[in-house]
Design a protein around this motif. Structure first.
Motif, PDB file in Angstrom:
ATOM      1  N   SER A 157      33.085 143.435  -0.329  1.00  0.00           N
ATOM      2  CA  SER A 157      31.858 143.349   0.449  1.00  0.00           C
ATOM      3  C   SER A 157      31.059 144.651   0.353  1.00  0.00           C
ATOM      4  O   SER A 157      29.834 144.630   0.245  1.00  0.00           O
ATOM      5  N   LEU A 158      31.758 145.804   0.380  1.00  0.00           N
ATOM      6  CA  LEU A 158      31.079 147.094   0.245  1.00  0.00           C
ATOM      7  C   LEU A 158      30.438 147.238  -1.130  1.00  0.00           C
ATOM      8  O   LEU A 158      29.382 147.846  -1.269  1.00  0.00           O
ATOM      9  N   ARG A 159      31.089 146.712  -2.162  1.00  0.00           N
ATOM     10  CA  ARG A 159      30.498 146.764  -3.513  1.00  0.00           C
ATOM     11  C   ARG A 159      29.181 145.992  -3.555  1.00  0.00           C
ATOM     12  O   ARG A 159      28.275 146.321  -4.297  1.00  0.00           O
ATOM     13  N   GLN A 160      29.080 144.942  -2.720  1.00  0.00           N
ATOM     14  CA  GLN A 160      27.833 144.188  -2.638  1.00  0.00           C
ATOM     15  C   GLN A 160      26.810 144.856  -1.719  1.00  0.00           C
ATOM     16  O   GLN A 160      25.653 144.464  -1.692  1.00  0.00           O
ATOM     17  N   GLY A 161      27.260 145.861  -0.962  1.00  0.00           N
ATOM     18  CA  GLY A 161      26.330 146.645  -0.152  1.00  0.00           C
ATOM     19  C   GLY A 161      26.142 146.172   1.271  1.00  0.00           C
ATOM     20  O   GLY A 161      25.122 146.475   1.874  1.00  0.00           O
ATOM     21  N   GLY A 162      27.089 145.464   1.853  1.00  0.00           N
ATOM     22  CA  GLY A 162      26.910 144.967   3.210  1.00  0.00           C
ATOM     23  C   GLY A 162      27.671 145.762   4.247  1.00  0.00           C
ATOM     24  O   GLY A 162      28.792 145.398   4.593  1.00  0.00           O
ATOM     25  N   SER A 163      27.083 146.868   4.743  1.00  0.00           N
ATOM     26  CA  SER A 163      27.769 147.637   5.784  1.00  0.00           C
ATOM     27  C   SER A 163      26.771 148.432   6.608  1.00  0.00           C
ATOM     28  O   SER A 163      25.630 148.649   6.206  1.00  0.00           O
ATOM     29  N   ASN A 164      27.251 148.890   7.778  1.00  0.00           N
ATOM     30  CA  ASN A 164      26.431 149.694   8.675  1.00  0.00           C
ATOM     31  C   ASN A 164      27.343 150.622   9.471  1.00  0.00           C
ATOM     32  O   ASN A 164      28.303 150.163  10.086  1.00  0.00           O
ATOM     33  N   ILE A 165      27.057 151.922   9.454  1.00  0.00           N
ATOM     34  CA  ILE A 165      27.841 152.878  10.232  1.00  0.00           C
ATOM     35  C   ILE A 165      26.965 153.568  11.275  1.00  0.00           C
ATOM     36  O   ILE A 165      27.361 154.559  11.861  1.00  0.00           O
ATOM     37  N   GLY A 166      25.794 153.020  11.534  1.00  0.00           N
ATOM     38  CA  GLY A 166      24.838 153.640  12.459  1.00  0.00           C
ATOM     39  C   GLY A 166      25.339 153.748  13.880  1.00  0.00           C
ATOM     40  O   GLY A 166      25.043 154.708  14.579  1.00  0.00           O
ATOM     41  N   GLU A 167      26.090 152.765  14.361  1.00  0.00           N
ATOM     42  CA  GLU A 167      26.541 152.760  15.751  1.00  0.00           C
ATOM     43  C   GLU A 167      28.017 153.118  15.875  1.00  0.00           C
ATOM     44  O   GLU A 167      28.606 152.954  16.941  1.00  0.00           O
ATOM     45  N   SER A 168      28.631 153.585  14.816  1.00  0.00           N
ATOM     46  CA  SER A 168      30.077 153.822  14.845  1.00  0.00           C
ATOM     47  C   SER A 168      30.400 155.283  15.152  1.00  0.00           C
ATOM     48  O   SER A 168      29.544 156.160  15.098  1.00  0.00           O
ATOM     49  N   TYR A 169      31.663 155.510  15.476  1.00  0.00           N
ATOM     50  CA  TYR A 169      32.171 156.847  15.735  1.00  0.00           C
ATOM     51  C   TYR A 169      33.650 156.866  15.391  1.00  0.00           C
ATOM     52  O   TYR A 169      34.265 155.816  15.197  1.00  0.00           O
ATOM     53  N   ALA A 170      34.227 158.056  15.310  1.00  0.00           N
ATOM     54  CA  ALA A 170      35.651 158.191  15.019  1.00  0.00           C
ATOM     55  C   ALA A 170      36.349 158.773  16.243  1.00  0.00           C
ATOM     56  O   ALA A 170      35.755 159.541  16.996  1.00  0.00           O
ATOM     57  N   SER A 171      37.602 158.374  16.415  1.00  0.00           N
ATOM     58  CA  SER A 171      38.356 158.805  17.578  1.00  0.00           C
ATOM     59  C   SER A 171      39.812 159.047  17.197  1.00  0.00           C
ATOM     60  O   SER A 171      40.372 158.312  16.386  1.00  0.00           O
TER      61      SER A 171
END
Length: 157
Positions: free
Chosen positions: A41-55
């Protein structure tokens, strides 16, 4: 000699809002554990990290609330779109991140997700402190002034 761009290295997603909302103190590169359907799916370009965070939870680093679009060909063996994904960093880095978040009140913000030159998905994380509203206004004003200055120099030169 002109270097050709590597066909494997490619930007997948970028959190452009991170630099506006946070003072990024330092950054690091982390690996990410993904399922096969997520990589496709990432190879096709479908992702969003705008609202994410790491914990840091239970001695492990997790990416929370990142979106990877479902891979339609996977059907029954697909993945959950917003699941927690484990991030891979060294123990030394993990200890540094834990102390930054727990003691100093910092936030771990994903800045960009990309395929490196070997074709492996990597995540650039920033250790950041949140900006106040006045700081955001100052950043915006500075950016506008730089734009105007460049425009004036272009016209005058």
């Amino acid at each position: 000699m002109v270097q050709k761009s590597d066909p494997n290295s490619k930007l997948i997603a970028e959190n452009r809002r991170a630099r506006f909302d946070y003072h990024i103190e330092s950054d690091l590169e982390a690996g990410i554990m993904l399922l096969g359907s997520e990589v496709k799916s990432l190879r096709q370009g479908g992702s969003n990290i705008g609202e994410s965070y790491a914990s840091v939870e239970n001695g492990e680093l997790w990416l929370i609330n990142s979106y990877i679009a479902p891979y339609l060909q996977a059907k029954t063996w697909g993945h959950e779109e917003r699941r927690h994904r484990k991030l891979l960093v060294s123990r030394k880095e993990l200890a540094r991140l834990w102390s930054a978040t727990a003691r100093e009140g910092m936030t771990i913000v994903p800045i960009k997700m990309y395929f490196n030159e070997r074709g492996i998905v990597k995540l650039k994380l920033g250790i950041a402190k949140g900006k106040k509203l006045a700081d955001k206004r100052e950043t915006s004003a500075k950016r506008d002034w730089e734009r105007q200055k460049a425009r004036l120099l272009k016209q005058g030169g």
